[in-house]
Each structure stands twice: as structure tokens, then as C-alpha cells.
Motif scaffolding. Structure first.
Motif, PDB file in Angstrom:
ATOM      1  N   LEU A   1     -18.093  90.744   0.162  1.00  0.00           N
ATOM      2  CA  LEU A   1     -17.410  90.553   1.444  1.00  0.00           C
ATOM      3  C   LEU A   1     -17.669  89.186   2.076  1.00  0.00           C
ATOM      4  CD1 LEU A   1     -18.289  94.010   3.086  1.00  0.00           C
ATOM      5  CD2 LEU A   1     -16.088  93.354   2.089  1.00  0.00           C
ATOM      6  N   GLY A   2     -18.817  88.598   1.751  1.00  0.00           N
ATOM      7  CA  GLY A   2     -19.268  87.424   2.485  1.00  0.00           C
ATOM      8  C   GLY A   2     -18.326  86.242   2.421  1.00  0.00           C
TER       9      GLY A   2
ATOM     10  N   ILE B   1     -16.538  88.648  11.533  1.00  0.00           N
ATOM     11  CA  ILE B   1     -17.873  89.235  11.621  1.00  0.00           C
ATOM     12  C   ILE B   1     -17.764  90.690  11.174  1.00  0.00           C
ATOM     13  CG2 ILE B   1     -19.800  89.847  13.127  1.00  0.00           C
ATOM     14  CD1 ILE B   1     -19.466  86.852  12.790  1.00  0.00           C
ATOM     15  N   ARG B   2     -18.438  91.014  10.049  1.00  0.00           N
ATOM     16  CA  ARG B   2     -18.391  92.359   9.508  1.00  0.00           C
ATOM     17  C   ARG B   2     -19.765  92.695   8.943  1.00  0.00           C
ATOM     18  NH1 ARG B   2     -13.859  94.426   5.527  1.00  0.00           N
ATOM     19  NH2 ARG B   2     -13.587  92.200   5.216  1.00  0.00           N
ATOM     20  N   THR B   3     -20.159  93.960   8.974  1.00  0.00           N
ATOM     21  CA  THR B   3     -21.441  94.389   8.430  1.00  0.00           C
ATOM     22  C   THR B   3     -21.284  94.740   6.950  1.00  0.00           C
ATOM     23  OG1 THR B   3     -21.006  96.660   9.163  1.00  0.00           O
ATOM     24  CG2 THR B   3     -22.271  95.246  10.646  1.00  0.00           C
ATOM     25  N   PRO B   4     -22.315  94.472   6.130  1.00  0.00           N
ATOM     26  CA  PRO B   4     -22.209  94.818   4.701  1.00  0.00           C
ATOM     27  C   PRO B   4     -22.101  96.326   4.481  1.00  0.00           C
ATOM     28  CG  PRO B   4     -23.996  93.260   5.079  1.00  0.00           C
ATOM     29  CD  PRO B   4     -23.551  93.728   6.416  1.00  0.00           C
TER      30      PRO B   4
ATOM     31  N   HIS C   1     -30.506  77.771  -9.908  1.00  0.00           N
ATOM     32  CA  HIS C   1     -30.340  77.415 -11.321  1.00  0.00           C
ATOM     33  C   HIS C   1     -28.888  77.077 -11.657  1.00  0.00           C
ATOM     34  CE1 HIS C   1     -34.470  78.613 -12.138  1.00  0.00           C
ATOM     35  NE2 HIS C   1     -34.237  79.729 -11.474  1.00  0.00           N
ATOM     36  N   THR C   2     -27.966  77.912 -11.158  1.00  0.00           N
ATOM     37  CA  THR C   2     -26.550  77.700 -11.486  1.00  0.00           C
ATOM     38  C   THR C   2     -25.832  76.843 -10.456  1.00  0.00           C
ATOM     39  OG1 THR C   2     -25.813  79.681 -10.284  1.00  0.00           O
ATOM     40  CG2 THR C   2     -26.480  79.965 -12.586  1.00  0.00           C
ATOM     41  N   LYS C   3     -26.509  76.591  -9.309  1.00  0.00           N
ATOM     42  CA  LYS C   3     -25.910  75.837  -8.190  1.00  0.00           C
ATOM     43  C   LYS C   3     -24.644  76.519  -7.669  1.00  0.00           C
ATOM     44  CE  LYS C   3     -28.909  72.394  -8.515  1.00  0.00           C
ATOM     45  NZ  LYS C   3     -29.812  72.958  -9.532  1.00  0.00           N
ATOM     46  N   GLN C   4     -24.634  77.858  -7.697  1.00  0.00           N
ATOM     47  CA  GLN C   4     -23.482  78.631  -7.243  1.00  0.00           C
ATOM     48  C   GLN C   4     -23.879  79.540  -6.086  1.00  0.00           C
ATOM     49  OE1 GLN C   4     -20.243  78.441  -8.596  1.00  0.00           O
ATOM     50  NE2 GLN C   4     -21.113  76.673  -9.672  1.00  0.00           N
ATOM     51  N   VAL C   5     -22.928  79.776  -5.178  1.00  0.00           N
ATOM     52  CA  VAL C   5     -23.103  80.777  -4.133  1.00  0.00           C
ATOM     53  C   VAL C   5     -22.779  82.143  -4.726  1.00  0.00           C
ATOM     54  CG1 VAL C   5     -22.269  81.642  -1.917  1.00  0.00           C
ATOM     55  CG2 VAL C   5     -22.565  79.181  -2.269  1.00  0.00           C
ATOM     56  N   GLU C   6     -23.664  83.110  -4.527  1.00  0.00           N
ATOM     57  CA  GLU C   6     -23.468  84.445  -5.077  1.00  0.00           C
ATOM     58  C   GLU C   6     -23.276  85.442  -3.928  1.00  0.00           C
ATOM     59  OE1 GLU C   6     -26.636  85.305  -7.791  1.00  0.00           O
ATOM     60  OE2 GLU C   6     -26.067  83.679  -9.148  1.00  0.00           O
ATOM     61  N   ASP C   7     -22.230  86.241  -4.025  1.00  0.00           N
ATOM     62  CA  ASP C   7     -21.808  87.167  -2.963  1.00  0.00           C
ATOM     63  C   ASP C   7     -21.923  88.595  -3.492  1.00  0.00           C
ATOM     64  OD1 ASP C   7     -20.655  88.477  -0.855  1.00  0.00           O
ATOM     65  OD2 ASP C   7     -18.667  87.579  -1.082  1.00  0.00           O
ATOM     66  N   PHE C   8     -23.107  89.192  -3.348  1.00  0.00           N
ATOM     67  CA  PHE C   8     -23.353  90.495  -3.969  1.00  0.00           C
ATOM     68  C   PHE C   8     -22.679  91.638  -3.209  1.00  0.00           C
ATOM     69  CE2 PHE C   8     -26.749  87.803  -5.542  1.00  0.00           C
ATOM     70  CZ  PHE C   8     -26.726  88.095  -6.892  1.00  0.00           C
ATOM     71  N   THR C   9     -22.326  91.442  -1.933  1.00  0.00           N
ATOM     72  CA  THR C   9     -21.621  92.497  -1.199  1.00  0.00           C
ATOM     73  C   THR C   9     -20.123  92.455  -1.479  1.00  0.00           C
ATOM     74  OG1 THR C   9     -21.160  91.190   0.796  1.00  0.00           O
ATOM     75  CG2 THR C   9     -23.316  92.280   0.663  1.00  0.00           C
TER      76      THR C   9
ATOM     77  N   THR D   1     -27.463  93.983   1.213  1.00  0.00           N
ATOM     78  CA  THR D   1     -26.853  95.001   2.072  1.00  0.00           C
ATOM     79  C   THR D   1     -27.693  95.301   3.307  1.00  0.00           C
ATOM     80  OG1 THR D   1     -27.840  96.726   0.687  1.00  0.00           O
ATOM     81  CG2 THR D   1     -25.564  96.106   0.220  1.00  0.00           C
ATOM     82  N   ARG D   2     -28.982  94.912   3.318  1.00  0.00           N
ATOM     83  CA  ARG D   2     -29.792  95.161   4.506  1.00  0.00           C
ATOM     84  C   ARG D   2     -29.538  94.109   5.589  1.00  0.00           C
ATOM     85  NH1 ARG D   2     -33.927  91.719   5.456  1.00  0.00           N
ATOM     86  NH2 ARG D   2     -34.435  90.264   3.784  1.00  0.00           N
ATOM     87  N   ARG D   3     -28.790  93.060   5.264  1.00  0.00           N
ATOM     88  CA  ARG D   3     -28.526  91.985   6.222  1.00  0.00           C
ATOM     89  C   ARG D   3     -27.603  92.476   7.338  1.00  0.00           C
ATOM     90  NH1 ARG D   3     -31.724  87.405   4.680  1.00  0.00           N
ATOM     91  NH2 ARG D   3     -32.313  87.887   2.529  1.00  0.00           N
ATOM     92  N   ASP D   4     -27.602  91.699   8.451  1.00  0.00           N
ATOM     93  CA  ASP D   4     -26.788  92.125   9.591  1.00  0.00           C
ATOM     94  C   ASP D   4     -25.296  91.983   9.321  1.00  0.00           C
ATOM     95  OD1 ASP D   4     -26.871  89.357   9.627  1.00  0.00           O
ATOM     96  OD2 ASP D   4     -27.721  89.198  11.641  1.00  0.00           O
ATOM     97  N   PHE D   5     -24.862  90.834   8.786  1.00  0.00           N
ATOM     98  CA  PHE D   5     -23.433  90.593   8.585  1.00  0.00           C
ATOM     99  C   PHE D   5     -23.185  90.026   7.187  1.00  0.00           C
ATOM    100  CE2 PHE D   5     -24.417  89.602  13.103  1.00  0.00           C
ATOM    101  CZ  PHE D   5     -24.004  90.828  13.596  1.00  0.00           C
ATOM    102  N   SER D   6     -21.981  90.245   6.708  1.00  0.00           N
ATOM    103  CA  SER D   6     -21.650  89.820   5.348  1.00  0.00           C
ATOM    104  C   SER D   6     -21.811  88.314   5.169  1.00  0.00           C
ATOM    105  CB  SER D   6     -20.219  90.234   5.001  1.00  0.00           C
ATOM    106  OG  SER D   6     -19.288  89.627   5.898  1.00  0.00           O
ATOM    107  N   ILE D   7     -21.520  87.523   6.215  1.00  0.00           N
ATOM    108  CA  ILE D   7     -21.629  86.064   6.095  1.00  0.00           C
ATOM    109  C   ILE D   7     -23.083  85.626   6.016  1.00  0.00           C
ATOM    110  CG2 ILE D   7     -19.418  85.573   7.209  1.00  0.00           C
ATOM    111  CD1 ILE D   7     -20.983  84.942   9.783  1.00  0.00           C
ATOM    112  N   ASN D   8     -24.009  86.511   6.399  1.00  0.00           N
ATOM    113  CA  ASN D   8     -25.437  86.209   6.282  1.00  0.00           C
ATOM    114  C   ASN D   8     -26.046  86.845   5.034  1.00  0.00           C
ATOM    115  OD1 ASN D   8     -25.426  84.735   8.632  1.00  0.00           O
ATOM    116  ND2 ASN D   8     -26.034  86.440   9.927  1.00  0.00           N
ATOM    117  N   ALA D   9     -25.211  87.355   4.155  1.00  0.00           N
ATOM    118  CA  ALA D   9     -25.687  88.013   2.936  1.00  0.00           C
ATOM    119  C   ALA D   9     -25.278  87.237   1.692  1.00  0.00           C
ATOM    120  CB  ALA D   9     -25.144  89.443   2.863  1.00  0.00           C
ATOM    121  N   LEU D  10     -25.097  85.928   1.869  1.00  0.00           N
ATOM    122  CA  LEU D  10     -24.743  85.073   0.743  1.00  0.00           C
ATOM    123  C   LEU D  10     -25.998  84.402   0.187  1.00  0.00           C
ATOM    124  CD1 LEU D  10     -21.588  83.391   2.305  1.00  0.00           C
ATOM    125  CD2 LEU D  10     -21.616  85.118   0.496  1.00  0.00           C
ATOM    126  N   PHE D  11     -26.071  84.265  -1.116  1.00  0.00           N
ATOM    127  CA  PHE D  11     -27.229  83.664  -1.786  1.00  0.00           C
ATOM    128  C   PHE D  11     -26.795  82.420  -2.544  1.00  0.00           C
ATOM    129  CE2 PHE D  11     -28.198  88.013  -1.061  1.00  0.00           C
ATOM    130  CZ  PHE D  11     -29.583  88.112  -0.912  1.00  0.00           C
TER     131      PHE D  11
END
Length: 334
Positions: A80-81, A90-93, A70-78, A56-66
Motif C-alpha cells: 500500500l505504501g 493517509i491509510r493504515t496498513p 544491498h539492492t538500493k530499492q524501496v521495498e513495500d511489504f504492505t 504492518t505494526r506501523r501507523d500508516f502505509s507511507i511509514n511502512a516503506l523499507f
């Protein structure tokens, strides 16, 4: 191979607990999850946080993806990403006002990302940018050096004209470009039969045309930055009331702009000197291109695409422009 030592320097974000190594030609950065709070500057107070704090401290939701190794998965904790990535948004978390109060530079990054990737900026961002508190934070907390860095990227990426238009829509054009004192508004009505567009609209249209030409010619980097500055700023002199005049033609009063080219060259220099990081050599090249572009084909008409310069004038143009003669022609065409 070796371990690098990063000395503490909070003003350069070197207070963050990170490590960097090069592996197979790639730079890999290691950092723990962080939680950040802000006081009077863009430099955050950092604490150990959770992965959600870090997202959530990231600038935009698309930059807040992990990406989970281990699981080889993209994780979207907001939450929104992935949705915003698919919708090209372009949206902020967090609520954008909070995000921009923390770091006003993110406003310019929103413009740059949107026009680099042809994404749409979420309406909530447009609303937040107009908030007086956000404007004050932008003007007091964002250094001119960082403004210049973001502007250079906007003008050298995919859609410089669109980025300038969005800066205008945000109401930040005059915060980014410091016009000389006493100048008129950039959207000045030209009041001549030769221009349907006001000065700003005309300048953005020139920049749009120029981007197409430069892309076809393969012009990139600093050369594109110099050319785009010339295209955008070439008519600034018309905003100087000192060059305004009127003449009567066919019983109709029309505005004329005496010596506006010379005023434009001086105004462009003033604007660029207020953007730290723009090199003196680049400023001189911009001034030269503004001067030279008007000499490329003064008698051009749709039915006559030949260059009507005399051999003497062509020689003068070549001596004036030197290695930048092609850029001058491109700006003139635009």
C-alpha cells in the motif's frame, strides 16, 4: 567515538532492543524486526518478528516503506505504501480500528501528517474514528502530555486551520480542548448581523488567515504556537452563558455578549492548563495576545485602513504587549 548506555524504562519505550550511534553528523538507529501486541496501555509487548510483522505494526502505509541497502530499492511489504504515497493518502496498513485500538495517538498523527503534507485521509479512517471502542481507547490510553505534543506540532506546521477542522470532523475537538464546565457547544450560532459564521467556523477562519500572515512574516516554532492558540481561542468566552444577553435594534432581537473578551482570556487559560507541556510563560503570552489583539485597530473599515488609535492608546498597547506587539497586530489582522 563512544558507546551510550540506554537504561531500561518500559514507560519511555526504552525496553525496545535498539542501539544508536552518530555517524558523520547523522543519528543512526539499529533495531531488529518486531512484532507487537497491546494490552491496556499504548506500551506494546514486543517479540522478534518478520519484516512483514514490522511493516504492518506501523501507523500508516507511507511509514511502512523499507530501503534495502544491498539492492538500493524501496521495498513495500504492505503493498500500500508506494501507491498511497503517489496518491497522497493517509491509510493504515491494518484495518484502522485495530491500529487505533492498539494506539489511539495514531488518530492525532493521522490528522497531523495529512495537514503537514496536504494528504487526504482515507474514508476508512473517518469511519473507524467514530467507533465507540476506538473513542474509549483514545480517551483512556492516550496521555494528555502526548495530546499536547501532537497539538503543538499541528499548530506550528503547514495547515493548522485544516487540522482543527479535521479534529472537529473526527468528533475529537472536546477531547483535545477541555472547555470549562457549563460552556455551550463550540459551533454556537452567534445570532448577530456581524457574523455569518458560528463561533467555531469563525475561529477556524481566523486561524486560516493568521497562518498566511505568520508564514509571510517568517514566524515559526513556539511563537507560531502562541499566536495560533490566541487566534483559535480568542472567542471562547462567547460560549459562556454568563455573558449572553439580548438587545432590540430596529425591532429585531439580537444576541450580545457582555464582556466576552475577559471570559475568553479565562477560558483560554483553562484550556491550556489542561495541556501539559504548555509553559506558564506561553499561557501568559496567549492571554496577552487575546487581550491586545482587540486593541490594534478598533475603528477599522475597508475604506479606512489607517490605525485610528490615539497616541495615548497606542502607548498603552505598546506597554501592554512589549516584545509581542507584532504578534498582537498579526492576530488582530487575522
Amino acid at each position: 567515538g563512544k558507546v551510550g548506555l540506554i537504561k531500561s524504562n518500559p514507560e519511555q519505550s526504552k525496553h525496545l532492543e535498539t542501539a544508536v550511534l552518530n555517524f558523520n553528523g547523522r543519528e543512526i538507529q539499529f533495531s531488529g524486526f518486531r512484532k507487537e501486541t497491546y494490552d491496556t496501555t499504548r506500551i506494546p509487548n514486543v517479540k522478534v518478528g518478520t519484516v512483514l510483522d514490522d511493516a504492518t505494526r506501523r501507523d500508516f502505509s507511507i511509514n511502512a516503506l523499507f530501503f534495502n541497502l544491498h539492492t538500493k530499492q524501496v521495498e513495500d511489504f504492505t503493498g500500500l505504501g508506494l501507491k498511497d504515497l503517489q496518491a497522497r493518502t493517509i491509510r493504515t496498513p491494518l484495518p484502522p480500528k485495530q491500529t487505533f485500538l492498539d494506539d489511539g495517538l495514531r488518530i492525532l498523527r493521522a490528522v497531523r501528517f495529512a495537514h503537514r503534507f496536504y494528504f487526504t485521509i482515507h474514508p476508512d479512517i473517518f469511519e473507524a474514528v467514530k467507533d465507540p471502542e476506538v473513542l474509549i481507547a483514545f480517551r483512556t490510553k492516550v496521555s494528555r502530555e502526548r495530546v499536547a505534543i501532537e497539538l503543538r506540532k499541528m499548530l506550528t506546521e503547514n495547515d493548522p486551520a485544516g487540522a482543527i477542522k479535521t479534529l472537529s470532523d473526527f468528533g475529537l475537538l472536546y477531547d483535545v480542548f477541555k472547555l470549562p464546565e457549563g460552556y455551550c457547544e463550540w459551533n454556537l450560532n452567534q445570532q448577530t448581523p456581524h457574523h455569518e459564521l458560528n463561533v467555531l467556523e469563525h475561529s477556524i477562519e481566523v486561524l486560516k488567515n493568521l497562518n498566511v500572515i505568520l508564514n509571510k512574516a517568517g514566524v515559526q516554532g513556539d511563537n507560531k504556537f502562541v499566536a495560533c492558540c490566541a487566534g483559535l481561542l480568542h472567542d471562547l468566552g462567547k460560549l459562556n452563558p454568563a455573558c449572553h444577553g439580548y438587545k432590540i435594534k430596529n425591532g429585531e432581537q439580537r444576541r450580545t455578549y457582555y464582556g466576552h473578551e475577559e471570559h475568553s482570556i479565562k477560558a483560554a487559560e483553562h484550556v491550556l492548563l489542561n495541556l501539559p507541556g504548555v509553559k506558564t510563560k506561553e499561557i501568559q503570552r496567549v492571554k496577552l495576545l487575546i487581550d491586545a489583539a482587540r486593541r490594534t485597530n478598533p475603528n477599522h473599515t475597508p475604506s479606512n485602513e489607517k490605525c485610528n488609535l490615539t497616541r495615548k492608546a497606542l502607548g498603552k498597547f505598546a506597554r501592554l504587549t512589549g516584545d509581542d506587539w507584532k504578534l498582537a497586530v498579526y492576530v488582530g489582522l487575522a
